[in-house]
Scaffold this motif. Structure first.
Motif, short mmCIF file in Angstrom:
data_model
loop_
_atom_site.label_atom_id
_atom_site.label_comp_id
_atom_site.label_asym_id
_atom_site.label_seq_id
_atom_site.Cartn_x
_atom_site.Cartn_y
_atom_site.Cartn_z
N LYS A 1 16.48 26.59 -19.90
CA LYS A 1 15.68 26.67 -18.67
C LYS A 1 16.56 26.90 -17.45
O LYS A 1 16.18 26.61 -16.32
CB LYS A 1 14.84 25.40 -18.47
CG LYS A 1 13.87 25.14 -19.61
CD LYS A 1 13.08 23.85 -19.39
CE LYS A 1 12.14 23.59 -20.56
NZ LYS A 1 11.37 22.34 -20.40
N SER A 2 17.73 27.44 -17.70
CA SER A 2 18.69 27.64 -16.62
C SER A 2 19.52 28.87 -16.88
O SER A 2 19.00 29.96 -17.10
CB SER A 2 19.56 26.37 -16.49
OG SER A 2 20.42 26.44 -15.38
N ILE B 1 17.61 15.73 -4.48
CA ILE B 1 18.80 15.92 -5.32
C ILE B 1 18.90 17.39 -5.72
O ILE B 1 17.93 17.98 -6.21
CB ILE B 1 18.73 15.06 -6.61
CG1 ILE B 1 18.76 13.56 -6.26
CG2 ILE B 1 19.89 15.41 -7.54
CD1 ILE B 1 18.60 12.66 -7.48
N TYR B 2 20.07 17.94 -5.49
CA TYR B 2 20.37 19.30 -5.94
C TYR B 2 21.22 19.17 -7.20
O TYR B 2 22.27 18.54 -7.19
CB TYR B 2 21.16 20.04 -4.85
CG TYR B 2 21.68 21.42 -5.22
CD1 TYR B 2 20.94 22.30 -6.00
CD2 TYR B 2 22.92 21.84 -4.74
CE1 TYR B 2 21.42 23.57 -6.30
CE2 TYR B 2 23.41 23.11 -5.02
CZ TYR B 2 22.66 23.98 -5.81
OH TYR B 2 23.15 25.23 -6.10
N GLY C 1 16.36 22.99 -7.95
CA GLY C 1 16.80 23.56 -9.22
C GLY C 1 17.94 24.55 -9.03
O GLY C 1 18.40 24.82 -7.92
N VAL C 2 18.40 25.11 -10.16
CA VAL C 2 19.55 26.00 -10.11
C VAL C 2 19.41 27.13 -11.12
O VAL C 2 18.73 26.99 -12.14
CB VAL C 2 20.85 25.19 -10.38
CG1 VAL C 2 20.98 24.85 -11.86
CG2 VAL C 2 22.09 25.91 -9.87
N ASP C 3 20.03 28.24 -10.79
CA ASP C 3 20.12 29.44 -11.64
C ASP C 3 18.79 30.20 -11.74
O ASP C 3 18.72 31.36 -11.36
CB ASP C 3 20.65 29.11 -13.04
CG ASP C 3 22.07 28.60 -13.01
OD1 ASP C 3 22.81 28.94 -12.05
OD2 ASP C 3 22.46 27.85 -13.91
N THR D 1 12.83 23.55 -4.09
CA THR D 1 13.20 24.96 -4.18
C THR D 1 14.22 25.09 -5.30
O THR D 1 14.52 24.11 -5.99
CB THR D 1 13.78 25.48 -2.85
OG1 THR D 1 14.07 26.87 -2.96
CG2 THR D 1 15.05 24.75 -2.47
N SER D 2 14.76 26.26 -5.50
CA SER D 2 15.83 26.47 -6.48
C SER D 2 16.83 27.45 -5.91
O SER D 2 16.46 28.39 -5.21
CB SER D 2 15.28 27.02 -7.81
OG SER D 2 14.35 26.14 -8.40
#
Length: 373
Positions: free
Chosen positions: A67-68, A240-241, A271-273, A290-291
């Motif tokens: 998921k990334s 939290i990032y 989120g990330v990626d 956000t991401s």
């Protein structure tokens, strides 16, 4: 007379049988003899449906459905396949790595399957890419998130610190407690770029905000991610990032549990990626603020197209950033990402693209950046 004729006939037949046997031996040798190491994909081979070009990738330990990062890369390869009439096992494929020991093994297997281009997804594959690419100079390799010299290697890197800066701006605009968290995967140069950019973005909005930083030292440990997030949220952190791959799934799980227990409490995850909006969904609510979207899929498609067209950028370092739309901030959660937050993010984005802001990418650069605010 008859006996002489019979002897000549026998010699002729014998000679023909020897020739046939030699021809059979040559044919078998050309098709390879690694059947004992077949993993299920070996039968289809690398030529696939197109018969002209084939491409595959090796995941890191996070897996293709993390998921990334890895999932984004595979989605890019699938899009490339759709555009060129290729499908899994028929021109495109992936090899999943369960541990570091699988990297070289998977790369070697894909080479034997005659793939024209092979991606190593993640900086953890750098030693294996170096080793295998050196052994097979006629095969093209692409390494994502690290740089490795080699005429048959393209190095793909991103300006993650730029996108992380914008994530920091969004977090600073959203926090109510002035306490923000960062959870990284493995503490090293790459994830330090995320950390430095994020803290710089937060401090650029409000230097008084506290940013707590933790590392799971693993990209595939959701339980560790959950534990770190639980500790942060319990101390008052409300955003939290995470830059931790599959470990971040635990961060989302903890935030959703807290939201489910106290619907009126604001807890957020960045989120990330990929756009991780779906990972934050809980009933009618969503904890994904956000991401920081890192378009690994765009990079994979881009380099695959270049290689297919005979323009593989071997020996080059290709860097993608905000100006390429390969780094961005997701606005999917329109309710959480208010017009004020989005406007502020866009203002800072323009400053970065125009060169008015030089985003730090190391802890040393971050210290100088914050001191100058």
């Amino acid at each position: 007379m008859k006996s002489r004729f019979l002897m000549v006939f026998v010699l002729f037949v014998t000679f023909g049988m020897v020739l046939a046997a030699c021809g059979s031996s040559d044919s078998e040798e050309s098709t390879g003899g690694d059947s004992g190491e077949s993993s299920g994909n070996e039968e289809s081979g690398g030529d696939g449906g197109s018969g002209d070009f084939s491409v595959a990738m090796v995941t890191d330990v996070g897996g293709v459905d993390d998921k990334s990062f890895n999932q984004s890369a595979w989605e890019g390869l699938q899009s490339f396949g759709e555009e060129n009439g290729l499908s899994k096992g028929e021109g495109i494929d992936y090899a999943q790595s369960e541990s570091d020991a699988d990297y070289a093994t998977n790369l070697n297997r894909l080479v034997r399957q005659d793939y024209n281009l092979i991606f190593g997804i993640g900086y953890l594959l750098q030693p294996a890419i170096k080793e295998v690419a050196g052994q097979y100079p006629d095969t093209s390799f692409a390494l994502v998130d690290s740089v490795q010299e080699g005429d048959n290697i393209a190095s793909i890197v991103f300006k993650e610190h730029q996108g992380s800066f914008l994530a920091g701006v969004a977090a600073a605009k959203k926090t109510q407690s002035n306490q923000i968290g960062f959870i990284g995967g493995v503490d090293g140069n790459l994830i330090n770029k995320f950390e430095a950019g994020f803290v710089a973005g937060v401090k650029s909005v409000n230097a008084d905000i506290d940013v707590e930083i933790e590392y799971a030292e693993n990209f595939n440990d959701p339980e560790k991610g959950r534990a770190l997030a639980s500790n942060m949220y319990s101390k008052g952190v409300d955003v939290i990032y995470h830059a931790s791959g599959g470990t971040g799934n635990g961060v989302f799980a903890e935030a959703k549990d807290l939201k489910n227990a106290s619907p009126d409490e604001d807890v957020w995850v960045i989120g990330v990626d990929r756009d991780q909006y779906e990972e934050g969904q809980i009933g009618d609510a969503n904890v994904t603020l956000t991401s920081m979207v890192k378009r690994v899929d765009i990079a994979v498609q881009d380099v695959s197209e270049q290689a297919m067209n005979g323009e593989f950028p071997g020996g080059e370092v290709i860097e993608y950033g905000l100006e390429d739309d390969a780094i961005s901030i997701a606005e999917t959660n329109e309710e959480a990402m208010t017009e004020e937050i989005t406007s502020s993010v866009n203002e800072w984005k323009e400053k970065i693209i125009n060169g008015d802001v030089e985003v730090p990418s190391t802890r040393e650069e971050l210290e100088s950046f914050v001191d100058a605010l």
